[in-house]
Design a protein around this motif. Structure first.
Motif, PDB file in Angstrom:
ATOM      1  N   TYR A 180      65.745  15.506  35.347  1.00  0.00           N
ATOM      2  CA  TYR A 180      64.196  15.486  34.631  1.00  0.00           C
ATOM      3  C   TYR A 180      63.405  16.313  35.272  1.00  0.00           C
ATOM      4  CZ  TYR A 180      65.906  11.489  32.192  1.00  0.00           C
ATOM      5  OH  TYR A 180      66.661  10.664  31.294  1.00  0.00           O
TER       6      TYR A 180
ATOM      7  N   LYS B 278      55.860  19.058  26.688  1.00  0.00           N
ATOM      8  CA  LYS B 278      57.231  18.640  26.959  1.00  0.00           C
ATOM      9  C   LYS B 278      57.634  18.616  28.533  1.00  0.00           C
ATOM     10  CE  LYS B 278      59.298  19.808  22.501  1.00  0.00           C
ATOM     11  NZ  LYS B 278      59.595  18.595  22.302  1.00  0.00           N
TER      12      LYS B 278
ATOM     13  N   THR C   2      58.603  15.138  30.295  1.00  0.00           N
ATOM     14  CA  THR C   2      59.930  15.088  30.962  1.00  0.00           C
ATOM     15  C   THR C   2      60.009  14.733  32.356  1.00  0.00           C
ATOM     16  OG1 THR C   2      60.792  16.755  29.299  1.00  0.00           O
ATOM     17  CG2 THR C   2      62.142  16.542  31.399  1.00  0.00           C
TER      18      THR C   2
ATOM     19  N   TYR D 232      61.340  23.321  30.754  1.00  0.00           N
ATOM     20  CA  TYR D 232      60.085  23.546  29.549  1.00  0.00           C
ATOM     21  C   TYR D 232      59.004  24.461  30.207  1.00  0.00           C
ATOM     22  CZ  TYR D 232      62.340  19.860  26.832  1.00  0.00           C
ATOM     23  OH  TYR D 232      63.023  19.100  25.695  1.00  0.00           O
TER      24      TYR D 232
ATOM     25  N   GLU E 208      66.382  20.400  25.754  1.00  0.00           N
ATOM     26  CA  GLU E 208      66.494  18.975  25.688  1.00  0.00           C
ATOM     27  C   GLU E 208      68.087  18.428  25.618  1.00  0.00           C
ATOM     28  OE1 GLU E 208      65.886  15.654  22.084  1.00  0.00           O
ATOM     29  OE2 GLU E 208      64.894  17.566  21.772  1.00  0.00           O
ATOM     30  N   THR E 209      68.923  19.557  24.831  1.00  0.00           N
ATOM     31  CA  THR E 209      70.232  19.079  25.019  1.00  0.00           C
ATOM     32  C   THR E 209      70.979  19.172  26.257  1.00  0.00           C
ATOM     33  OG1 THR E 209      70.535  20.087  22.606  1.00  0.00           O
ATOM     34  CG2 THR E 209      72.709  20.028  24.277  1.00  0.00           C
TER      35      THR E 209
ATOM     36  N   SER F  91      63.270  24.839  22.679  1.00  0.00           N
ATOM     37  CA  SER F  91      63.063  23.404  23.259  1.00  0.00           C
ATOM     38  C   SER F  91      64.248  22.484  23.129  1.00  0.00           C
ATOM     39  CB  SER F  91      61.842  22.774  22.810  1.00  0.00           C
ATOM     40  OG  SER F  91      61.988  22.902  20.997  1.00  0.00           O
ATOM     41  N   LYS F  92      65.015  22.868  21.737  1.00  0.00           N
ATOM     42  CA  LYS F  92      65.983  21.985  21.363  1.00  0.00           C
ATOM     43  C   LYS F  92      67.188  22.143  22.482  1.00  0.00           C
ATOM     44  CE  LYS F  92      68.184  18.964  18.932  1.00  0.00           C
ATOM     45  NZ  LYS F  92      67.785  17.579  18.727  1.00  0.00           N
TER      46      LYS F  92
ATOM     47  N   GLU G 141      70.199  16.123  28.428  1.00  0.00           N
ATOM     48  CA  GLU G 141      70.912  14.959  27.851  1.00  0.00           C
ATOM     49  C   GLU G 141      72.358  15.120  28.605  1.00  0.00           C
ATOM     50  OE1 GLU G 141      70.758  15.305  23.687  1.00  0.00           O
ATOM     51  OE2 GLU G 141      68.777  14.447  23.486  1.00  0.00           O
TER      52      GLU G 141
END
Length: 394
Positions: free
Chosen positions: A45, A60, A64, A52, A33-34, A29-30, A37
């Motif tokens: 999105y 998530k 999102t 996700y 997310e990165t 998940s990280k 970003e």
């Protein structure tokens, strides 16, 4: 809706390029997310929500998707009075009873919402018992799946998601013949809707005594005027025109839950259902949003998900799937991704039946699997396999 549909079209064409640059299909998940970003695309999105969902981060994915511009919905006093003339019916029971007198069922999904695929999975046995034998999917791109008996990574983009894979696997096990109907020339808009309908109509003509289940995305389910007016008619409307058969159309996206409850439809909050429902009045008419809405035959209203050990409760399919927690003795470091592949499918580039991320030693999340034999693969944060073992779910 038009903006969403344009994104879906763009995604279908960029996904293969992006897949070449992405080393891992299923991600922590990280890392997703990165990526979001750092992304500069206007539809980042939507892409992130899809990433996700493919890796089984249900909440998530919804959160999102909200970021792309979800609005707060309101209804008028007149809307409320009209809605109150309807009563709840169990969605699964209603659909299966209705299916007995239908020949074609078309049900849609939001591509980032895996719950829609799980609900369709719950219908399969009942539909088969009621005479349905062909199952067409917009997402499928695999002419060998009926012979192989399971999907692989190359079977399609959305079919990489475990619950979509489970849907396909269950359909084959029950006895359905799967078929693909997406156009292959890259057409979009009106030409795509027409091409999809022609592909389905051809198979119906070749099998006049059969019943058909069709699984599509978003607005393709509309029999009336679709959100994108340039289509003139969506796939469902064009199929009706070509076959002279009125399909039973089921809309799943309008009244599904959101990542943030403030974006959910007031109708979900008014009904507060314990399970998916369809609203029906005394004369048998179903609720579709307004008295004049003729886009689909019915809309499903979904409950707000309850989570057990960070997993949606509906993943259990009413107890048909079992929980399995990975023993700490199998874990040498954190975080990890855990994959459960059905016997012999990992070696053939198959799709996992379930995926979980375990962040640390206190994390209590678990796999949710039907009976069978599985190969469990554990990867560390560098996506290297650090353990694997066989598992039997009884």
């Amino acid at each position: 809706m038009k903006k969403t549909l344009n994104f879906i079209f763009i995604l279908l064409f960029i996904v293969e390029i992006s897949a070449q640059n992405k080393k891992e299909t299923y991600q922590f998940s990280k890392d997703i997310e990165t990526k979001i970003e750092k992304d500069t695309l206007s539809w980042k999105y939507q892409l992130g929500a899809t990433d996700y969902s493919i890796s089984e981060y249900y909440k998530k994915a919804l959160e999102t998707w909200d970021k792309k511009g979800s609005g707060i919905r309101k209804i008028t006093k007149e809307d409320s009075l009209y809605f109150n003339s309807f009563k709840k019916q169990d969605a699964k029971e209603y659909i299966l009873n209705r299916s007995k007198i239908e020949k074609i069922i078309i049900i849609n999904e939001a591509h980032h919402n895996i719950r829609h695929r799980v609900f369709t999975t719950s219908l399969l046995q009942g539909l088969y018992d009621n005479g349905y034998r062909f199952f067409g999917l917009e997402a499928l791109s695999d002419t060998l799946i009926n012979k192989r008996k399971f999907p692989i990574i190359e079977s399609g983009y959305y079919t990489k998601e475990p619950q979509m894979s489970n849907l396909l696997k269950e359909a084959i096990k029950i006895g359905f013949t799967l078929f693909q109907y997406e156009v292959k020339d890259g057409s979009n808009g009106k030409n795509r809707e027409t091409g999809q309908a022609e592909n389905i109509a051809k198979l119906i003509k070749e099998n006049p005594n059969s019943k058909f289940l069709i699984h599509c995305g978003w607005d393709h389910v509309n029999e009336g005027v679709p959100g994108d007016k340039s289509w003139e008619k969506a796939m469902a409307g064009r199929l009706k025109e070509k076959t002279k058969i009125d399909p039973f159309t089921i809309e799943q996206t309008a009244y599904s839950e959101k990542g943030d409850i403030k974006f959910i439809s007031p109708y979900n909050l008014i009904t507060n259902p314990e399970k998916p429902i369809i609203m029906v009045n005394e004369s048998g008419k179903t609720f579709n949003g307004s008295e004049t809405n003729d886009q689909t035959d019915c809309r499903i209203i979904y409950p707000i998900t309850k989570f057990i050990n960070n997993r949606p409760d509906w993943l259990s399919l009413n107890g048909n799937r079992k929980n399995y927690r990975i023993s700490k003795s199998k874990i040498s470091e954190y975080p990890i991704l855990v994959f459960a592949y059905r016997k012999n499918e990992f070696e053939q580039n198959g799709i996992p039946a379930d995926i979980i991320e375990i962040i640390n030693e206190q994390d209590k999340t678990n796999l949710i699997l039907e009976k069978g034999i599985y190969k469990i693969i554990i990867k560390n944060k560098e996506y290297k396999i650090i353990n694997e073992f066989d598992l039997k779910i009884k």
